[in-house]
Design a protein around this motif. Structure first.
Motif, PDB file in Angstrom:
ATOM      1  N   THR A 186       0.835  -1.208   0.000  1.00 41.85           N
ATOM      2  CA  THR A 186       0.000   0.000   0.000  1.00 41.85           C
ATOM      3  C   THR A 186       0.863   1.247   0.000  1.00 41.85           C
ATOM      4  O   THR A 186       0.591   2.219  -0.723  1.00 41.85           O
ATOM      5  N   VAL A 187       1.925   1.235   0.816  1.00 39.90           N
ATOM      6  CA  VAL A 187       2.846   2.377   0.851  1.00 39.90           C
ATOM      7  C   VAL A 187       3.480   2.586  -0.512  1.00 39.90           C
ATOM      8  O   VAL A 187       3.534   3.718  -1.016  1.00 39.90           O
ATOM      9  N   ARG A 188       3.977   1.506  -1.124  1.00 35.80           N
ATOM     10  CA  ARG A 188       4.640   1.620  -2.423  1.00 35.80           C
ATOM     11  C   ARG A 188       3.678   2.179  -3.474  1.00 35.80           C
ATOM     12  O   ARG A 188       4.064   3.039  -4.274  1.00 35.80           O
ATOM     13  N   LYS A 189       2.433   1.728  -3.472  1.00 36.06           N
ATOM     14  CA  LYS A 189       1.458   2.215  -4.441  1.00 36.06           C
ATOM     15  C   LYS A 189       1.198   3.700  -4.243  1.00 36.06           C
ATOM     16  O   LYS A 189       1.094   4.469  -5.214  1.00 36.06           O
ATOM     17  N   ALA A 190       1.109   4.133  -2.993  1.00 33.42           N
ATOM     18  CA  ALA A 190       0.881   5.556  -2.707  1.00 33.42           C
ATOM     19  C   ALA A 190       2.068   6.396  -3.167  1.00 33.42           C
ATOM     20  O   ALA A 190       1.896   7.441  -3.810  1.00 33.42           O
ATOM     21  N   LEU A 191       3.281   5.948  -2.862  1.00 33.30           N
ATOM     22  CA  LEU A 191       4.468   6.710  -3.244  1.00 33.30           C
ATOM     23  C   LEU A 191       4.653   6.729  -4.752  1.00 33.30           C
ATOM     24  O   LEU A 191       5.052   7.757  -5.318  1.00 33.30           O
ATOM     25  N   ASP A 192       4.354   5.616  -5.420  1.00 36.19           N
ATOM     26  CA  ASP A 192       4.468   5.574  -6.887  1.00 36.19           C
ATOM     27  C   ASP A 192       3.599   6.654  -7.523  1.00 36.19           C
ATOM     28  O   ASP A 192       4.006   7.320  -8.477  1.00 36.19           O
ATOM     29  N   GLY A 193       2.395   6.835  -7.004  1.00 35.09           N
ATOM     30  CA  GLY A 193       1.497   7.846  -7.551  1.00 35.09           C
ATOM     31  C   GLY A 193       2.028   9.253  -7.361  1.00 35.09           C
ATOM     32  O   GLY A 193       1.937  10.088  -8.264  1.00 35.09           O
ATOM     33  N   LEU A 194       2.633   9.529  -6.202  1.00 38.95           N
ATOM     34  CA  LEU A 194       3.175  10.864  -5.943  1.00 38.95           C
ATOM     35  C   LEU A 194       4.451  11.116  -6.725  1.00 38.95           C
ATOM     36  O   LEU A 194       4.743  12.257  -7.085  1.00 38.95           O
ATOM     37  N   VAL A 195       5.208  10.059  -7.003  1.00 42.09           N
ATOM     38  CA  VAL A 195       6.370  10.205  -7.890  1.00 42.09           C
ATOM     39  C   VAL A 195       5.900  10.574  -9.290  1.00 42.09           C
ATOM     40  O   VAL A 195       6.471  11.457  -9.944  1.00 42.09           O
TER      41      VAL A 195
END
Length: 246
Positions: free
Chosen positions: A57-66
């Motif tokens: 979940t964290v990785r998916k959230a950070l990927d979107g902000l990147v």
């Protein structure tokens, strides 16, 4: 103090998916200056523990902000809040050089590269005879994985031995043949990002953008390249040093 303590827990009356909630919380923390430009985020495992969510979940959230350009990933260093890029208008540098000088990792996503005859407009701009050969390079320019600009460049064919010699840096390829521009005329103006460009830059249609038109010249005065680059308005500042010559 953990990041979760600073920006608050997730899930309080919000029915959105957890990764969306984390994105919203981080986005607001950046906008409210709780997280400043170039601040390092905690490792994903720490964020997962602090917010009581999975690392996926964290990785998916950070990927979107990147993808939005709010965060950047630096090889071997972690994830950071993106800082606006200052492009010095008084120095003739290319995108690759600009990003490396700021500690960022540049790369290009090719839209197209092609060889053709010069158009009437290009003929006037580049001082080439009708029918002269040119190379065209269309690319999305990225830094730390985030798209920053879309670049359309036309180069007189005499400046390069072939279209395939261009890799990460066009100017590096031109320098190898002794045809790197040593002087340029640039014009900057504000534009609204088109739907086509918005998709490539991961922004919204009609967001603010910057169009930089460049005409590059060799040391002997011959024009050798012309480019039109569309930059994200939320990621770039253009600066120039001015001197009083009076």
């Amino acid at each position: 103090m953990s990041l979760a303590t600073q920006i608050g827990p997730l899930g309080q009356g919000d029915s959105a998916p957890l990764y969306k909630q984390l994105q919203k919380a981080l986005r607001e923390a950046i906008q409210d200056k709780v997280l400043a430009p170039d601040d390092a985020l905690p490792p994903e495992r720490d964020l997962a523990g602090d917010f009581n969510i999975s690392r996926i979940t964290v990785r998916k959230a950070l990927d979107g902000l990147v993808s939005e350009g709010l965060l950047t990933r630096r090889q071997g260093a972690g994830t950071f809040v993106a800082a606006r890029v200052e492009k010095n208008f008084s120095k003739l540098t290319c995108f690759t050089e600009d990003m490396i000088s700021r500690g960022r990792t540049p790369h290009s996503e090719w839209i197209a590269r092609m060889e053709g005859g010069v158009t009437p407009e290009e003929s006037l701009t580049l001082g080439l005879s009708p029918g002269a050969a040119v190379y065209r390079f269309h690319r999305v320019r990225c830094a730390d994985g985030a798209p920053m600009a879309i670049e359309y460049t036309t180069v007189a064919a005499f400046a390069l031995p072939s279209i395939d010699i261009v890799g990460a840096s066009l100017y590096e390829a031109m320098a190898a043949t002794g045809h790197r521009p040593t002087r340029a005329l640039q014009r900057l103006r504000g534009v609204l990002i088109t739907p086509e460009h918005a998709e490539l830059l991961h922004v919204k249609p009609k967001d603010a953008g910057l169009l930089v038109e460049r005409r590059g010249f060799l040391r002997d005065g011959r024009p050798v390249e012309v480019s039109h680059s569309y930059y994200r308005g939320d990621a770039y500042d253009f600066v120039a040093e001015l001197n009083d010559l009076g």
